[in-house]
Design a protein around this motif. Structure first.
Motif, short mmCIF file in Angstrom:
data_model
loop_
_atom_site.label_atom_id
_atom_site.label_comp_id
_atom_site.label_asym_id
_atom_site.label_seq_id
_atom_site.Cartn_x
_atom_site.Cartn_y
_atom_site.Cartn_z
N ASP A 152 61.38 52.29 76.54
CA ASP A 152 61.35 52.95 77.88
C ASP A 152 60.93 54.36 77.72
O ASP A 152 61.05 55.02 76.67
CB ASP A 152 62.92 52.91 77.98
N GLY A 153 60.00 54.63 78.96
CA GLY A 153 59.64 56.16 78.96
C GLY A 153 58.18 56.08 79.65
O GLY A 153 57.64 55.04 79.85
N PRO A 154 57.42 57.37 79.93
CA PRO A 154 56.68 57.56 80.78
C PRO A 154 55.37 56.85 79.86
O PRO A 154 55.56 57.07 78.76
CB PRO A 154 56.57 58.96 80.99
N VAL A 155 54.45 56.43 80.48
CA VAL A 155 53.35 56.02 79.75
C VAL A 155 52.12 56.82 80.27
O VAL A 155 51.99 57.29 81.53
CB VAL A 155 53.14 54.56 80.18
N TYR A 156 51.63 57.26 79.11
CA TYR A 156 50.29 58.27 79.12
C TYR A 156 48.99 57.57 78.89
O TYR A 156 49.19 56.64 78.10
CB TYR A 156 50.47 59.53 78.34
N HIS A 157 47.83 57.86 79.49
CA HIS A 157 46.70 57.46 78.71
C HIS A 157 45.73 58.72 78.72
O HIS A 157 45.62 59.85 79.14
CB HIS A 157 45.97 56.83 79.79
N VAL A 158 44.93 58.71 77.32
CA VAL A 158 44.04 59.74 77.01
C VAL A 158 42.75 58.96 77.05
O VAL A 158 42.38 57.93 76.38
CB VAL A 158 44.59 60.15 75.63
N ASP A 159 41.52 59.77 77.61
CA ASP A 159 40.51 59.08 77.56
C ASP A 159 39.47 60.09 77.17
O ASP A 159 39.55 61.38 77.42
CB ASP A 159 39.99 58.71 78.94
N GLY A 160 38.31 59.70 76.47
CA GLY A 160 37.15 60.83 76.28
C GLY A 160 36.11 59.92 75.35
O GLY A 160 36.05 58.83 75.38
N PHE A 161 35.81 60.83 74.57
CA PHE A 161 34.53 60.43 73.39
C PHE A 161 34.65 61.26 72.32
O PHE A 161 35.00 62.40 72.16
CB PHE A 161 33.28 60.59 74.32
N VAL A 162 34.52 60.36 71.26
CA VAL A 162 34.48 60.86 69.86
C VAL A 162 33.21 61.14 69.06
O VAL A 162 32.11 60.03 69.50
CB VAL A 162 35.45 60.00 69.10
N VAL A 163 32.82 62.05 68.69
CA VAL A 163 31.60 62.04 67.98
C VAL A 163 31.93 62.66 66.32
O VAL A 163 32.72 63.55 66.21
CB VAL A 163 30.83 63.23 68.43
N LEU A 197 30.41 58.88 80.94
CA LEU A 197 30.65 58.43 79.63
C LEU A 197 29.77 57.22 79.21
O LEU A 197 29.43 57.09 77.94
CB LEU A 197 32.01 58.09 79.65
N PHE A 198 29.43 56.37 80.26
CA PHE A 198 28.46 55.49 79.94
C PHE A 198 27.27 55.82 79.50
O PHE A 198 26.74 55.14 78.58
CB PHE A 198 28.41 54.24 81.19
N ASN A 199 26.80 56.92 79.90
CA ASN A 199 25.38 57.31 79.66
C ASN A 199 25.37 57.75 77.85
O ASN A 199 24.63 57.48 77.29
CB ASN A 199 24.88 58.42 80.47
N LEU A 200 26.64 58.30 77.82
CA LEU A 200 26.70 59.00 76.13
C LEU A 200 26.81 57.85 75.51
O LEU A 200 26.24 57.66 74.37
CB LEU A 200 28.15 59.71 76.26
N ALA A 218 25.73 65.31 74.00
CA ALA A 218 27.05 65.54 73.43
C ALA A 218 27.37 67.22 73.76
O ALA A 218 28.63 67.77 73.92
CB ALA A 218 26.94 65.23 72.30
N GLN A 219 26.18 67.95 73.54
CA GLN A 219 26.41 69.38 73.66
C GLN A 219 26.91 69.56 75.11
O GLN A 219 28.01 70.46 75.40
CB GLN A 219 25.15 70.08 73.23
N ALA A 220 26.33 69.13 76.13
CA ALA A 220 26.63 69.40 77.60
C ALA A 220 28.14 68.88 77.77
O ALA A 220 28.90 69.43 78.59
CB ALA A 220 25.75 68.84 78.62
N ALA A 221 28.59 67.76 77.11
CA ALA A 221 30.11 67.26 77.13
C ALA A 221 31.15 68.12 76.57
O ALA A 221 32.06 68.25 77.22
CB ALA A 221 30.12 65.64 76.81
N PHE A 222 30.39 68.71 75.43
CA PHE A 222 31.62 69.72 75.01
C PHE A 222 31.72 71.01 75.61
O PHE A 222 32.76 71.22 75.85
CB PHE A 222 30.82 70.09 73.46
N ALA A 270 18.03 62.32 69.83
CA ALA A 270 17.75 63.73 70.33
C ALA A 270 18.75 63.70 71.60
O ALA A 270 19.15 64.71 71.96
CB ALA A 270 16.47 63.90 70.72
N ARG A 271 18.46 62.74 72.51
CA ARG A 271 19.00 62.45 73.76
C ARG A 271 20.82 62.76 73.56
O ARG A 271 21.35 63.23 74.54
CB ARG A 271 18.68 61.46 74.46
N PHE A 272 20.93 62.12 72.80
CA PHE A 272 22.64 61.79 72.43
C PHE A 272 23.25 63.35 72.05
O PHE A 272 24.17 63.72 72.57
CB PHE A 272 22.92 60.69 71.26
#
Length: 420
Positions: A198-209, A303-306, A322-326, A316-318
């Motif tokens: 029992d308790g609130p449910v959280y979700h964490v979304d993102g990208f790992v490099v 995120l799909f493009n990444l 990634a720099q723009a996402a950071f 190179a494109r990645f």
């Protein structure tokens, strides 16, 4: 099967099961600079821009792994080999990993992907790292009362497919007698069960490099994905910076390290119990519903493009993306969404967008006369709303106002009908 003359560059095969805008891979892969082949269904082939595709294999059932292996083999023969394999659907990730193994293609392999597809393997791995998980067991262990299962499992429990997604096939079971009635109807080796926390449910979304969070957002669910599957609205509110947000990000990073996710997107769910955080589950893929739209519209991060850029090996494109996402990850903007489930058996007539809700910036409704057949998932549902504001409180207030004021009309058939 269709074949065009190949072009120079990487030889890329794409597994595509999507027939909507998500199947427009030309947004992410330069088809002029690379030789690109597709394996898809007849319906998903319609979403492709065939003018620059080197080869296409169509399958009636993309889940038929034997036929899929033969189709990828035909792509390899047409392209003179395969340098990269791209797969974005959660249901294709493990199959794609096995195909990479068979055809010696770089990328994620089965021993890595299984930790994100099999919920028993997933929880064993996270628990072994000293992180809290609900008590769990393969359903066959509980059904046959094997040692170490029922004697520590407390009801209620959640029964779910080991490799499912979006709460499909998930059930809450409150008593042993109800479980005894259920388990003979299920393929036991394909299911697991876990103790309800029992308790609130959280979700964490993102990208790992390189094993580090590049961009991540922690959010609080309003209701749960299971409740959405049972007919209740599902909302989500991004948390403000602060101790709770930081703790969720730290816990998420620890879970991803335990699972050895080095590069790629993730959608991770966490229960906030009275004694701390519990790992619920994770997918090594872009979150569903409105999540990818929020990242794109709030932060300019697709995120799909990444993910496609990483899978296709465009280094190179990645790096540039990634720099723009950071940089975007530092934004203080917060967002959220609300999804209203489909009223199965009804026909959509029209809807009125609620007024006077500043944070509400987008609403998506079905086409007029759309029949809700129960197969909508997170796509063909009654309504989807997206929100943008400077704070968590503003988003939550806007969602409550939408639930209060949204008006729509349904019919029993395609004929004119009264208000719903």
């Amino acid at each position: 099967m269709t074949t065009n003359h190949p072009s120079p560059g990487k030889r890329i095969v794409v597994l595509n099961r999507w027939s909507d805008g998500f199947g427009a891979y030309q947004r992410y892969i330069d088809h002029a600079a690379n030789t690109v082949a597709y394996v898809c269904t007849p319906s998903s082939a319609a979403a492709l821009d065939a003018s620059q595709i080197a080869h296409v294999e169509q399958l009636s059932d993309i889940l038929d792994e034997g036929a899929l292996h033969r189709a990828v083999g035909a792509c390899s023969a047409a392209l003179g080999g395969i340098d990269r394999l791209v797969a974005l659907s959660e249901f294709d990730l493990l199959t794609a990993a096995r195909l990479r193994n068979s055809f010696n293609i770089p990328g994620d392999l089965p021993d890595a992907v299984v930790r994100f597809r099999d919920k028993v393997v997933m929880k064993h791995t996270v628990a072994a790292a000293g992180l809290r998980v609900p008590r769990f067991a393969p359903l066959e262990d509980v059904a046959f009362a094997k040692a170490g299962s029922t004697n520590v499992m407390r009801f209620p429990i959640i029964v779910k497919p080991r490799s499912g997604a979006a709460s499909m096939g998930v059930r809450r079971v409150d008593t042993r007698s109800r479980l005894d009635m259920l388990w003979p109807t299920l393929p036991l080796d394909e299911y697991e069960c876990e103790e309800y926390i029992d308790g609130p449910v959280y979700h964490v979304d993102g990208f790992v490099v390189n094993g580090t969070l590049l961009i991540a957002r922690a959010s609080r669910y309003i209701n749960t994905c299971l409740q959405f599957a049972q007919g209740k609205p599902l909302g989500s509110v991004m948390l403000d910076p602060g101790s709770l947000n930081s703790a969720l990000l730290e816990f998420s990073a620890a879970c991803l390290r335990a699972l050895a996710l080095s590069n790629g997107p993730f959608h991770l769910e966490i229960i906030g119990a009275c004694d701390g955080f519990y790992f619920l589950e994770v997918g090594a893929r872009v979150g569903g519903g409105e999540i990818p739209f929020l990242f794109d519209e709030l932060y300019g991060v697709d995120l799909f493009n990444l993910w496609v850029t990483h899978q296709s090996g465009d280094e190179a494109r990645f790096a540039e993306q990634a720099q723009a996402a950071f940089i975007a990850s530092r934004s203080s903007t917060r967002g959220g969404f609300l999804m209203l489930p489909e009223p199965v058996g009804k026909v959509f007539v029209d809807a009125r967008l609620p007024y006077g809700i500043p944070a509400l910036y987008e609403a998506v409704f079905p086409e007029r006369h759309h029949f809700f057949d129960g197969a909508g998932g997170y796509g063909n549902i009654l309504a989807r709303f997206r929100y943008r504001a400077a704070s968590e409180k503003e988003i939550a207030t806007a969602i409550r106002a939408t639930l209060r004021n949204f008006r729509y009309t349904l019919a029993e058939s395609v004929a004119p009908a009264s208000a719903g």
